[in-house]
Design a protein around this motif. Sequence first.
Motif, PDB file in Angstrom:
ATOM      1  N   LEU A  58      15.989  25.299  19.734  1.00  0.00           N
ATOM      2  CA  LEU A  58      16.536  24.008  19.193  1.00  0.00           C
ATOM      3  C   LEU A  58      16.857  23.080  20.489  1.00  0.00           C
ATOM      4  N   ARG A  59      17.392  23.787  21.577  1.00  0.00           N
ATOM      5  CA  ARG A  59      17.379  22.938  22.870  1.00  0.00           C
ATOM      6  C   ARG A  59      16.156  22.060  23.361  1.00  0.00           C
ATOM      7  N   ILE A  60      14.975  22.884  23.208  1.00  0.00           N
ATOM      8  CA  ILE A  60      13.826  22.217  23.484  1.00  0.00           C
ATOM      9  C   ILE A  60      13.345  21.408  22.566  1.00  0.00           C
ATOM     10  N   GLN A  61      13.452  21.387  21.311  1.00  0.00           N
ATOM     11  CA  GLN A  61      12.938  20.304  20.338  1.00  0.00           C
ATOM     12  C   GLN A  61      13.929  19.131  20.452  1.00  0.00           C
ATOM     13  N   ALA A  62      15.121  19.374  20.507  1.00  0.00           N
ATOM     14  CA  ALA A  62      16.250  18.418  20.467  1.00  0.00           C
ATOM     15  C   ALA A  62      15.837  17.430  21.908  1.00  0.00           C
ATOM     16  N   ARG A  63      15.631  17.949  22.895  1.00  0.00           N
ATOM     17  CA  ARG A  63      15.348  17.129  23.935  1.00  0.00           C
ATOM     18  C   ARG A  63      13.765  16.560  24.119  1.00  0.00           C
ATOM     19  N   SER A  64      12.841  17.284  23.324  1.00  0.00           N
ATOM     20  CA  SER A  64      11.333  16.771  23.580  1.00  0.00           C
ATOM     21  C   SER A  64      11.230  15.490  23.144  1.00  0.00           C
ATOM     22  N   ALA A  65      10.381  14.827  24.044  1.00  0.00           N
ATOM     23  CA  ALA A  65       9.918  13.516  23.567  1.00  0.00           C
ATOM     24  C   ALA A  65       8.794  13.221  22.517  1.00  0.00           C
ATOM     25  N   ALA A  66       8.466  14.346  21.980  1.00  0.00           N
ATOM     26  CA  ALA A  66       7.280  14.471  20.933  1.00  0.00           C
ATOM     27  C   ALA A  66       7.982  14.157  19.516  1.00  0.00           C
ATOM     28  N   LEU A  67       7.211  13.553  18.658  1.00  0.00           N
ATOM     29  CA  LEU A  67       7.553  13.511  17.236  1.00  0.00           C
ATOM     30  C   LEU A  67       8.092  14.739  16.569  1.00  0.00           C
ATOM     31  N   GLN A  68       7.173  15.782  16.790  1.00  0.00           N
ATOM     32  CA  GLN A  68       7.592  17.250  16.592  1.00  0.00           C
ATOM     33  C   GLN A  68       7.026  18.056  17.647  1.00  0.00           C
ATOM     34  N   THR A  69       7.776  19.241  17.747  1.00  0.00           N
ATOM     35  CA  THR A  69       7.728  20.159  18.717  1.00  0.00           C
ATOM     36  C   THR A  69       7.809  21.469  18.134  1.00  0.00           C
ATOM     37  N   PHE A  70       6.556  22.286  18.174  1.00  0.00           N
ATOM     38  CA  PHE A  70       6.084  23.670  17.953  1.00  0.00           C
ATOM     39  C   PHE A  70       6.333  24.307  19.025  1.00  0.00           C
ATOM     40  N   VAL A  71       7.518  25.423  18.587  1.00  0.00           N
ATOM     41  CA  VAL A  71       7.864  26.439  19.756  1.00  0.00           C
ATOM     42  C   VAL A  71       7.370  27.828  19.327  1.00  0.00           C
ATOM     43  N   ILE A  72       6.248  28.304  20.163  1.00  0.00           N
ATOM     44  CA  ILE A  72       5.672  29.565  19.701  1.00  0.00           C
ATOM     45  C   ILE A  72       6.260  30.779  20.516  1.00  0.00           C
ATOM     46  N   GLN A  73       6.847  31.538  20.106  1.00  0.00           N
ATOM     47  CA  GLN A  73       7.430  32.675  20.920  1.00  0.00           C
ATOM     48  C   GLN A  73       6.167  33.833  20.900  1.00  0.00           C
TER      49      GLN A  73
END
Length: 493
Positions: free
Chosen positions: A427-442
């Motif tokens: 969530l921290r990555i997505q909230a601060r990302s400049a992208a419209l959508q951010t896919f986090v893949i673990q």
Amino acid sequence: MSIFILTLSTHLHAKELNIGTATADITPALPVAVCGQFNLRIAETIETPLTANVLVLESSESNKTLDLAIMVSCDLVGIPNELVKKIRAEVQKQIPGLDGEKIFLNATHTHTAPVLENGPESNFRYPIPKEGVLQVEEYQNFFVQRVADAIIKAWENRSSGSVSWGLSHAAIAYNRRVVYSEKAKKPGQFSNGTAQMYGNTNTPDFMNLEGIEDHDVNMLFFWDSTDKLVAMTINVPCPSQEVEHRLAVNADFWHPVRESLKQRFGPQLCVLGWTGASGDQSPRPMYRKAAEERMLKLRNLSRMEEIARRIVLAVEETYETVKKDRYTDVELAHKVEILPLPMRKVTEKEYLFSKSERDKYKAQIDANPEAAKQVLTSMTWNADVLKRYEIQQKNPDAKLETEVHILRIGDIAICTNQFELFTDYGLRIQARSAALQTFVIQLAGPGTYLPTKKAVNGGGYSAIIQSSPVGPIGGQILVDSTVSIINQLFSGK
């Protein structure tokens, strides 16, 4: 097809998005040892096939490659680094000049897939019989060849196409760390904290679930030049652990998801399952279980079928929404970085506790070698802490070097990590990302939990020292570094 795509096709030197797909059957021969639990399990049954699903993306102009990404989603518990290296080497032998670093693999984290760790240097945990069972090295060789062949096939069949992206929601993941009141602390546990994975919620000491739950489903859709849907990626922040205890080979809920979507969109469809940040989540509800079971019975569905139903509904709804908003001339940029993350410090108290646990389990095995089937993993799990403590004594600033992939595809960003990453980090990555959508893949790598500070304070499996070689300090560095690279890609710098 939208007017935007038609207009772009008239530009003589416009960038093209080339798409290639392939699927490899990575189902093992039987019997085979399956991993994901603390005891040896030998599977004698194949309930579903295991697959590796390959998506090749190439941005080109005047037949010249500008950038590329080769992504492989595998029905496995994790991806050992040494196997990634072998796959890259094999592909590069067949396709000279291809940048092997642009290949990454992720695991869906099914706990009913073959053991991939082999030998003491890989923290081998399972006493697999030397005869009558598929050996780890045999499966590794099979897996490497199958995946390399599929990558080569996808590369060779790539052709111009288009992409769209979308967002929906589905209640798949539940926070699985139960927090109790202070009076519930018990001496002699791994930690004197108040959290427990899969703890009982039906008790007066139950206070809350520790973390937030993420129900987002991020999707990418890919069409070929004839408007046929050829691939999709589905990013669900939940490991595939519904049937994790079985003595069988099973791809878990991703299998019915893929089968249902192929029925809807055609057998050519390649579906990549991407597990989002969900180290503290799972598909198991932690309360209201009776109500959930009643609904399953009324729908005449198994729990796994219900999970698949929810995912497929989210996909179909999103597809209908975005299918006309397609793009051919998109920005494709792929960065590969090695991040040095500080190792989590082992305290003297943790060292002494791990040593006593290691010795306890070793004594059980010495007294009865058959006990190794049940306790070898626990013994090596604690022995790993002792090794880390010794390294720490020699080098207090020891680092774990981890590979991450950061991609931009049009308006969206994709970022990988090797961990079972707690949801807050995603969530921290997505909230601060400049992208419209951010896919986090673990689990684009071998795994191991990466807990938050809150979780470490709470203790319990997944947050204790045995579970996590990298702790909250390293987790925040991972977040900051990932966000920085994403935002550079979107700033044009």
